[in-house]
Design an enzyme around this catalytic site. Structure first.
Site, PDB file in Angstrom:
ATOM      1  N   THR A 162       0.820  -1.213   0.000  1.00 20.57           N
ATOM      2  CA  THR A 162       0.000   0.000   0.000  1.00 20.57           C
ATOM      3  C   THR A 162       0.855   1.264   0.000  1.00 20.57           C
ATOM      4  OG1 THR A 162      -0.100  -0.188   2.399  1.00 20.57           O
ATOM      5  CG2 THR A 162      -1.926  -1.098   1.170  1.00 20.57           C
ATOM      6  N   ARG A 163       1.787   1.311  -0.924  1.00 22.20           N
ATOM      7  CA  ARG A 163       2.692   2.458  -0.958  1.00 22.20           C
ATOM      8  C   ARG A 163       3.305   2.580  -2.345  1.00 22.20           C
ATOM      9  NH1 ARG A 163       6.988  -0.869  -1.573  1.00 22.20           N
ATOM     10  NH2 ARG A 163       7.085  -2.637  -0.152  1.00 22.20           N
ATOM     11  N   LEU A 164       4.050   3.652  -2.538  1.00 23.06           N
ATOM     12  CA  LEU A 164       4.859   3.827  -3.742  1.00 23.06           C
ATOM     13  C   LEU A 164       5.912   2.720  -3.736  1.00 23.06           C
ATOM     14  CD1 LEU A 164       5.372   5.962  -6.029  1.00 23.06           C
ATOM     15  CD2 LEU A 164       7.078   6.967  -4.504  1.00 23.06           C
ATOM     16  N   GLN A 165       6.106   2.050  -4.877  1.00 22.92           N
ATOM     17  CA  GLN A 165       7.108   0.986  -4.941  1.00 22.92           C
ATOM     18  C   GLN A 165       8.462   1.558  -5.353  1.00 22.92           C
ATOM     19  OE1 GLN A 165       5.776  -2.063  -3.505  1.00 22.92           O
ATOM     20  NE2 GLN A 165       6.452  -3.106  -5.324  1.00 22.92           N
TER      21      GLN A 165
END
Lengths: 259, 175
Positions: free
Chosen positions: B14-17
């Protein structure tokens, strides 16, 4: 939901990703606040941000993982939002919740979503409910008759902590003989990491490909999914090379992946 | 995804990769961080599904870590006396390192991401080779040379990758 325009954002991270985010913020005419540990005083993001605040000593626990210090820094600088980058507090639901409670926007999903999807067993349940294929495995958490459940799935078997994430509380049992030890180790690790030793089982895929799909969702129910990334070039769950499109994914498979 | 192309849900991040630049490139130069900020500002997505899944080029990201790949990827830290990044067509480097920078030992060892784009995979491999040769880091041990080794691997060149290939290349190198 009313549209707003940020004038200042705090970047709660370090290194290349802090700089990456600062670059975009500058292009959007949004003021930038960097936070840093004593060790990172002369780092590039600190030098390039409009403002920079020291939030603690070198150890991450006391700086980049220090929720109180980061929220205080946002309040002091009057930042309207916090971008967490990746790693550190980016998938910490408690952090997202506290940021929101402080009247600051967390750039990312809601803490409810982070919390649900961050727990492997719960995320798997959600996927099953949504009709997304999952690996053959136990029906939820295995409380008793562990060996019997394991045999139903077959070996090699993956034992996973229900609340797990980041590779912790995961153990492979190659054979039935190795099962008891693997189960105990996984449970012990899960207990330490998540204060909960619930586990579930999944069949272990042999040399699979790691394919991921990036998606974005706005606050109006629109969701878009991008072409896949192939992250198979990895070692001990650490990625080395990622590419897109995958050489393995055909246009038909891609349609199914994105659907 | 197994060898029969069956795919299974594993997890949601649930975040920027880390590897988001690959998607930015393939999707024609979009900015995913900007998209995140616009969403947080309660703006509606303007990119359509058809645009999002469009493949405009091939892209690869190489993670340059301050690690000694010959010592089981042992993290290295210390002074980077000289740091020269490649550039030119289809080359993007995301890094916060500069000549004279001290890599601390407290954090993860990623020091640069080299993102290569080209019209197809073969040209991407050629360009990656060229860019890796241009990349100069004087100081801590790093994974530049290991990436060059990967590029020499026939299976990788042919796109026959899976999650065991890195280990295979490592073992070949030890022979």
């Amino acid at each position: 939901m009313k549209e707003k325009k940020y004038t200042k954002i705090l970047v709660a991270n370090r290194g290349e990703i802090a700089l990456r985010i600062i670059r975009t913020l500058k292009e959007m005419d949004i003021k930038t606040v960097a936070v840093y540990s004593e060790e990172d005083k002369t780092s590039a993001p600190v030098l390039l941000a409009d403002e920079a605040l020291c939030i603690g000593p070198a150890a991450s626990k006391e700086s980049y993982l220090n929720i109180d210090a980061i929220i205080a820094a946002a309040k002091i600088t009057k930042a309207e939002a916090i971008h967490p980058g990746y790693g550190f507090l980016s998938e910490n639901a408690a952090f997202a919740k506290e940021v929101k409670a402080a009247g600051i926007d967390f750039i990312g999903p809601s803490y409810e979503a982070i919390s649900k999807l961050g727990q492997k067993a719960a995320a798997r349940e959600l996927a099953i409910k949504a009709g997304v294929p999952v690996i053959k495995g136990s029906e939820g958490i295995v409380k008793e008759n562990a060996l019997l459940e394991a045999k139903k799935i077959g070996f090699p078997l993956m034992i996973k902590a229900a609340l797990g994430g980041g590779g912790r509380g995961m153990r492979v049992a190659q054979t039935e003989d190795a099962f008891e030890t693997a189960l105990e180790t996984a449970k012990a690790e899960a207990k330490i990491a998540f204060n909960n030793d619930d586990v579930y089982f999944e069949q272990l895929l042999i040399n699979p490909r790691h394919i991921e799909v990036q998606f974005a969702a706005d606050n109006f129910g629109t969701v878009i999914a991008f072409a896949e990334r192939d992250c198979s070039m990895q070692r001990k769950n650490q990625k080395l090379i990622e590419e897109s499109p995958s050489t393995f994914v055909t246009p038909e498979i891609r349609k199914k992946l994105i659907a | 995804m197994d060898e029969n192309k069956n795919f299974y849900f594993m997890e949601v991040n649930t975040r920027l990769q880390v590897e988001h630049p690959v998607t930015e490139a393939v999707c024609g130069g979009i900015d995913l961080v900007k998209m995140q900020i616009e969403i947080a500002q309660n703006q509606a997505l303007t990119l359509t599904q058809a645009e999002a899944q469009k493949i405009t080029c091939h892209a690869m990201e190489f993670r340059i870590n301050a690690e000694d790949y010959e010592q089981n990827f042992l993290p290295n830290s210390g002074l980077v006396a000289y740091f020269h990044t490649p550039n030119g067509l289809g080359v993007r480097v995301d890094s916060a390192v500069y000549s004279g920078y001290e890599i601390p030992s407290f954090y993860d060892s990623l020091i640069a991401k080299l993102i290569i784009t080209a019209p197809n995979r073969n040209l991407t491999l050629k360009r990656a080779q060229r860019a890796l040769d241009e990349f100069k880091i004087k100081g801590p041990k790093n994974t530049l040379d290991f990436h060059k080794l990967i590029l020499q691997n026939k299976k990788f060149q042919e796109g026959q990758t899976n999650t065991a290939l890195v280990e295979e290349i490592l073992n070949e190198g030890k022979k």
